[in-house]
Write a protein that holds these residues in place. Structure first.
Motif, mmCIF file in Angstrom:
data_model
loop_
_atom_site.group_PDB
_atom_site.id
_atom_site.type_symbol
_atom_site.label_atom_id
_atom_site.label_comp_id
_atom_site.label_asym_id
_atom_site.label_seq_id
_atom_site.Cartn_x
_atom_site.Cartn_y
_atom_site.Cartn_z
ATOM 1 N N ALA A 113 0.686 10.300 3.637
ATOM 2 C CA ALA A 113 2.110 10.405 3.964
ATOM 3 C C ALA A 113 2.430 9.613 5.223
ATOM 4 O O ALA A 113 3.449 8.918 5.300
ATOM 5 C CB ALA A 113 2.500 11.876 4.130
ATOM 6 N N ALA A 114 1.549 9.696 6.222
ATOM 7 C CA ALA A 114 1.783 8.967 7.472
ATOM 8 C C ALA A 114 1.765 7.464 7.241
ATOM 9 O O ALA A 114 2.563 6.719 7.830
ATOM 10 C CB ALA A 114 0.725 9.359 8.515
ATOM 11 N N GLN A 115 0.860 6.991 6.382
ATOM 12 C CA GLN A 115 0.807 5.553 6.081
ATOM 13 C C GLN A 115 2.078 5.088 5.384
ATOM 14 O O GLN A 115 2.603 4.017 5.697
ATOM 15 C CB GLN A 115 -0.417 5.259 5.209
ATOM 16 C CG GLN A 115 -1.743 5.345 5.941
ATOM 17 C CD GLN A 115 -2.940 5.291 5.006
ATOM 18 O OE1 GLN A 115 -2.817 5.538 3.800
ATOM 19 N NE2 GLN A 115 -4.103 4.975 5.557
ATOM 20 N N ALA A 116 2.568 5.874 4.435
ATOM 21 C CA ALA A 116 3.790 5.496 3.725
ATOM 22 C C ALA A 116 4.979 5.437 4.677
ATOM 23 O O ALA A 116 5.817 4.525 4.589
ATOM 24 C CB ALA A 116 4.061 6.484 2.599
ATOM 25 N N GLY A 160 14.198 -0.504 -6.125
ATOM 26 C CA GLY A 160 13.408 -1.095 -5.055
ATOM 27 C C GLY A 160 12.758 -0.105 -4.115
ATOM 28 O O GLY A 160 12.019 -0.504 -3.206
ATOM 29 N N ALA A 161 12.981 1.183 -4.309
ATOM 30 C CA ALA A 161 12.447 2.201 -3.405
ATOM 31 C C ALA A 161 11.089 2.706 -3.879
ATOM 32 O O ALA A 161 10.746 2.623 -5.063
ATOM 33 C CB ALA A 161 13.419 3.372 -3.284
ATOM 34 N N GLU A 190 7.878 -0.338 9.186
ATOM 35 C CA GLU A 190 7.575 -1.762 9.323
ATOM 36 C C GLU A 190 8.375 -2.629 8.344
ATOM 37 O O GLU A 190 8.250 -3.859 8.360
ATOM 38 C CB GLU A 190 6.074 -1.984 9.088
ATOM 39 C CG GLU A 190 5.198 -1.320 10.147
ATOM 40 C CD GLU A 190 3.729 -1.266 9.745
ATOM 41 O OE1 GLU A 190 3.396 -1.816 8.668
ATOM 42 O OE2 GLU A 190 2.932 -0.676 10.490
ATOM 43 N N GLY A 191 9.194 -1.967 7.505
ATOM 44 C CA GLY A 191 10.009 -2.708 6.559
ATOM 45 C C GLY A 191 9.267 -3.171 5.320
ATOM 46 O O GLY A 191 9.797 -3.981 4.543
ATOM 47 N N LYS A 192 8.067 -2.639 5.091
ATOM 48 C CA LYS A 192 7.271 -3.051 3.933
ATOM 49 C C LYS A 192 7.710 -2.344 2.658
ATOM 50 O O LYS A 192 7.490 -2.869 1.556
ATOM 51 C CB LYS A 192 5.792 -2.793 4.193
ATOM 52 C CG LYS A 192 5.214 -3.613 5.338
ATOM 53 C CD LYS A 192 3.749 -3.267 5.565
ATOM 54 C CE LYS A 192 3.162 -4.095 6.704
ATOM 55 N NZ LYS A 192 1.738 -3.744 6.968
#
Length: 275
Positions: A195-198, A61-62, A204-206
């Motif tokens: 990287a910042a978006q990830a 799941g990661a 945010e728990g997405k």
């Protein structure tokens, strides 16, 4: 705090925990490519990431970078090539190339980029059981292993169910025209993100991030281009990283050594996703 351990091809160098002096559990060699892509309209580079199936034992799941274990055929193929790398290093780069094709359909590390349809056929053949070295010979593919720059190497010393000794590389994807598709077996989704978006998606728990991926993304977020990343690596060459647990203020933290180029070197153990 333990000093970083230089990467070595000597098998005896990786059998003892440098912090505790205890015998390490056996680790499975693995390799990963962090694929950089310059965005169409400027900004920080995008990275190719895959979300692993929740049913997978390791990192289920990661979100991780494409990669996987080094197979005997990777060693055989590496031995057949003309290069100056140590045998384990060459085999790891071959494994990273192979796994990236299998998981995403993207060809990285080739002297001449294969056509998309050839990659798609090879990918389907590997999923059906074909051996990568046979496909390479049939297609006449040549590799540019120097296109993959060693970034880091992680090897947890903990006696977990599965322990991987993973070499990470960075490489550039020169085109936006490559079609990437999830393999729908080990992985269920793939995407490009800075990287910042990830990291923001994780906050945010997405998405879920295991400890090494989170630390690597924090490090990668420092770079505005792959050339800047390579300049950074001239100051911080690839080293073996062995996380350890340390009590800090009455709370256990999962830690890595300082001085390896990582802006964040610890996380409370209670919130860390280790595998």
């Amino acid at each position: 705090m333990a000093d970083p351990v230089p990467v070595s091809s000597d098998p005896d160098a990786l059998t003892i925990d440098p912090k505790t002096g205890e015998l390490l559990p056996e680790a499975t060699p693995a390799a990963t490519i962090i694929v950089f892509r310059e965005p169409r309209f400027g900004g920080a580079p995008e990275l190719l990431m895959v979300e692993r199936s929740a049913q997978m034992v390791f990192a289920g799941g990661a979100v991780v970078f494409p990669g996987g274990r080094v197979d005997p055929d990777d060693h055989a193929l590496a031995r057949s090539l003309d290069h100056t790398l140590e045998p384990d290093e060459a085999a790891a780069r071959i494994a990273a190339i192979r796994e990236t094709i299998e998981e995403t359909g993207l060809g990285i590390g080739f002297a001449d980029s294969p056509q998309g349809d050839a990659l798609a056929r090879a990918r389907a053949a590997m999923h059906a059981g074909a051996v990568f070295s046979d496909l390479v010979r049939e297609c006449g593919w040549r590799f540019d292993l120097a296109a993959m720059t060693p970034f880091t190497r992680w090897r947890p010393p903990f006696n977990n169910h599965r322990v991987f000794d993973t070499r990470f590389y960075i490489a550039q994807c020169e085109s936006h025209d490559h079609i990437v598709e999830v393999d729908a077996t080990e992985n269920r989704h793939l995407f490009w993100a800075t990287a910042a978006q990830a990291l923001a998606m994780a906050e945010e728990g997405k998405v879920k991030l295991i400890f090494p991926t989170r630390r690597n993304l924090e490090r990668l977020a420092q770079f505005s281009s792959i050339s800047q990343a390579r300049e950074h690596l001239a100051q911080y060459p690839s080293r073996m990283i062995m996380p350890y647990i340390e009590d800090r203020g009455g709370q256990q933290h999962l830690c890595i050594p300082d001085g390896l180029g990582y802006p964040v070197t610890s996380e409370p153990l209670s919130g860390a996703m280790r595998t």
